[in-house]
Design a protein around this motif. Structure first.
Motif, PDB file in Angstrom:
ATOM      1  N   TYR A 185       5.927  -0.032   1.797  1.00 51.65           N
ATOM      2  CA  TYR A 185       5.834   1.438   1.810  1.00 51.65           C
ATOM      3  C   TYR A 185       6.986   2.016   2.416  1.00 51.65           C
ATOM      4  CZ  TYR A 185       1.073   0.409   0.200  1.00 51.65           C
ATOM      5  OH  TYR A 185      -0.055  -0.256  -0.399  1.00 51.65           O
ATOM      6  N   GLY A 186       7.771   3.208   1.810  1.00 49.64           N
ATOM      7  CA  GLY A 186       8.823   3.451   2.897  1.00 49.64           C
ATOM      8  C   GLY A 186       9.029   5.197   2.764  1.00 49.64           C
ATOM      9  N   LEU A 187       9.828   5.722   3.201  1.00 42.87           N
ATOM     10  CA  LEU A 187      10.147   7.248   3.123  1.00 42.87           C
ATOM     11  C   LEU A 187      11.375   7.375   4.080  1.00 42.87           C
ATOM     12  CD1 LEU A 187       9.442   8.944   6.186  1.00 42.87           C
ATOM     13  CD2 LEU A 187       7.122   8.815   4.893  1.00 42.87           C
ATOM     14  N   TYR A 188      12.070   8.419   3.788  1.00 38.65           N
ATOM     15  CA  TYR A 188      13.127   8.908   4.617  1.00 38.65           C
ATOM     16  C   TYR A 188      13.134  10.362   4.778  1.00 38.65           C
ATOM     17  CZ  TYR A 188      15.467  10.664   0.350  1.00 38.65           C
ATOM     18  OH  TYR A 188      15.760  11.525  -0.639  1.00 38.65           O
ATOM     19  N   GLN A 189      13.677  11.066   5.518  1.00 41.91           N
ATOM     20  CA  GLN A 189      13.533  12.447   5.467  1.00 41.91           C
ATOM     21  C   GLN A 189      15.123  12.815   6.336  1.00 41.91           C
ATOM     22  OE1 GLN A 189      10.153  15.456   5.895  1.00 41.91           O
ATOM     23  NE2 GLN A 189      10.856  15.639   8.150  1.00 41.91           N
ATOM     24  N   CYS A 190      15.611  14.074   5.887  1.00 43.51           N
ATOM     25  CA  CYS A 190      16.413  14.614   6.533  1.00 43.51           C
ATOM     26  C   CYS A 190      16.377  15.964   7.182  1.00 43.51           C
ATOM     27  CB  CYS A 190      17.726  14.761   5.528  1.00 43.51           C
ATOM     28  SG  CYS A 190      18.539  13.328   4.815  1.00 43.51           S
ATOM     29  N   ARG A 191      16.925  16.203   8.429  1.00 37.69           N
ATOM     30  CA  ARG A 191      16.748  17.627   8.899  1.00 37.69           C
ATOM     31  C   ARG A 191      16.914  18.741   8.013  1.00 37.69           C
ATOM     32  NH1 ARG A 191      20.804  17.524  13.631  1.00 37.69           N
ATOM     33  NH2 ARG A 191      21.954  19.071  12.282  1.00 37.69           N
ATOM     34  N   THR A 193       0.117   1.195   4.128  1.00 41.49           N
ATOM     35  CA  THR A 193       0.605   2.537   3.668  1.00 41.49           C
ATOM     36  C   THR A 193       0.462   3.479   4.766  1.00 41.49           C
ATOM     37  OG1 THR A 193       0.368   4.292   2.040  1.00 41.49           O
ATOM     38  CG2 THR A 193      -1.658   3.054   2.864  1.00 41.49           C
ATOM     39  N   PHE A 194       1.255   4.423   5.037  1.00 41.06           N
ATOM     40  CA  PHE A 194       1.174   5.312   5.960  1.00 41.06           C
ATOM     41  C   PHE A 194       1.612   6.643   5.397  1.00 41.06           C
ATOM     42  CE2 PHE A 194       5.225   3.657   5.929  1.00 41.06           C
ATOM     43  CZ  PHE A 194       6.283   4.561   5.803  1.00 41.06           C
ATOM     44  N   LEU A 195       1.620   6.795   4.009  1.00 38.86           N
ATOM     45  CA  LEU A 195       2.226   7.941   3.376  1.00 38.86           C
ATOM     46  C   LEU A 195       1.067   8.813   3.251  1.00 38.86           C
ATOM     47  CD1 LEU A 195       4.256   6.183   0.554  1.00 38.86           C
ATOM     48  CD2 LEU A 195       5.129   6.976   2.592  1.00 38.86           C
TER      49      LEU A 195
END
Length: 328
Positions: free
Chosen positions: A85-91, A135-137
């Protein structure tokens, strides 16, 4: 393969780095400046299906960042042990090109930082990347990942009231990305995009409350929880702090280049003397004019090597900025 919980990823980081003190207080303009990173202790087998799934996930994060400031993915495997599981986030204030560049840089760095580990997370000034085998989503997590408080400026009631007012405005403002400021005080807060509105508000309220209580009269403060962060600075214009940081970095590079040059020069002179010793072994002496030439050559070599090494260091920093930050 043993499984880990989301909070365990943050609590069992084998590597935790913080370079906030080398950046401008809290609100650096550099989007690719390193803030923190960490990895789980659990490792996967090289060339395994899990490794292939991690590579697929990280590629998806980089591709998605060209058109979206947030996304998450689940890469399925032939067994539950191979799911990642993975994610990204931009400012929230980044343009899409800057977001894409930041995420690509973060993915590159976390791949080196967390080589062969099942989970990893990395925060740059402009973006955040995380992956794990559990999972942490969509799970709210208020674990403190990084707390950084600047030096105390002494108790100034007006300054502290202004700081508290800015933080309170961040707490009241809606949305996942929040900015505010008054006078020399600037603040920013953001939630990870997988939280609900209520969870985001709860997380940010916790981060802001901790920031006020833990950093007290500090002139800047950072509070990163697992799913949100809040930051402030009372340092006024950021240009001064960034220039000061760049000056320190350049001074360090010059010193390092000089040391390399000296060692290289000494090594070359020793080799040259050894050669001449063999040539003039018959009388056991080196003519005076040759000794003078050797001395002048040594000085020339040292000066040339220092200039060359400093030029090389500048090129390394351009090609591998992560190396220069980690070295700092």
């Amino acid at each position: 393969m043993a499984r880990t919980t989301s909070s365990a990823l943050l609590l069992t980081f084998t590597i935790i780095f913080s370079m906030s003190s080398l950046l401008s207080p809290s609100l650096s303009d550099s989007t690719d400046a390193f803030v923190f990173g960490g990895c789980t202790q659990e490792k996967y087998v090289q060339d395994s299906p899990y490794e292939s799934n991690i590579n697929s996930l990280l590629t998806s994060l980089v591709n998605s960042a060209t058109y979206s400031s947030y996304n998450n993915y689940t890469i399925m495997g032939s067994s539950t042990q191979d799911v990642v599981y993975g994610l990204y986030q931009c400012r929230g204030d980044l343009s899409m090109p800057d977001c894409a560049t930041c995420v690509a840089r973060a993915v590159s760095q976390v791949g080196v930082l967390c080589a062969q580990t099942c989970g990893g997370a990395l925060q740059l000034q402009g973006c955040y990347v995380k992956y794990d085998n559990t999972t942490f989503l969509g799970v709210e997590d208020k674990t403190v990942v990084l707390k950084k408080c600047g030096p105390s400026v002494g108790y100034d009631m007006d300054a502290m009231n202004l700081r508290d007012a800015v933080l309170e405005s961040l707490a009241r403002t809606g949305g996942p990305y929040r900015v505010g400021g008054s006078g020399n005080v600037q603040g920013v807060a953001q939630c990870v995009g997988d939280l609900s509105v209520e969870e985001c508000q709860d997380c940010l309220s916790e981060a802001i409350a901790r920031l006020k209580s833990d950093c007290g009269t500090a002139d800047y403060g950072d509070m990163f929880l697992a799913k949100c962060y809040a930051r402030y600075t009372t340092g006024g214009p950021r240009a001064y702090s960034k220039a000061h940081s760049d000056k320190n970095t350049n001074d360090g590079e010059k010193t390092f280049a000089i040391i390399i040059g000296l060692f290289a020069g000494v090594a070359l002179v020793i080799i040259f003397l050894a050669f001449l010793g063999k040539v003039f072994r018959g009388n056991g002496k080196i003519p005076g004019f040759l000794a003078l030439i050797i001395l002048l050559s040594y000085l020339f070599i040292v000066i040339s090597d220092c200039q060359y090494c400093f030029s090389c260091m500048q090129q390394v920093n351009k090609l591998f900025p992560a190396f220069s930050k980690a070295s700092a």
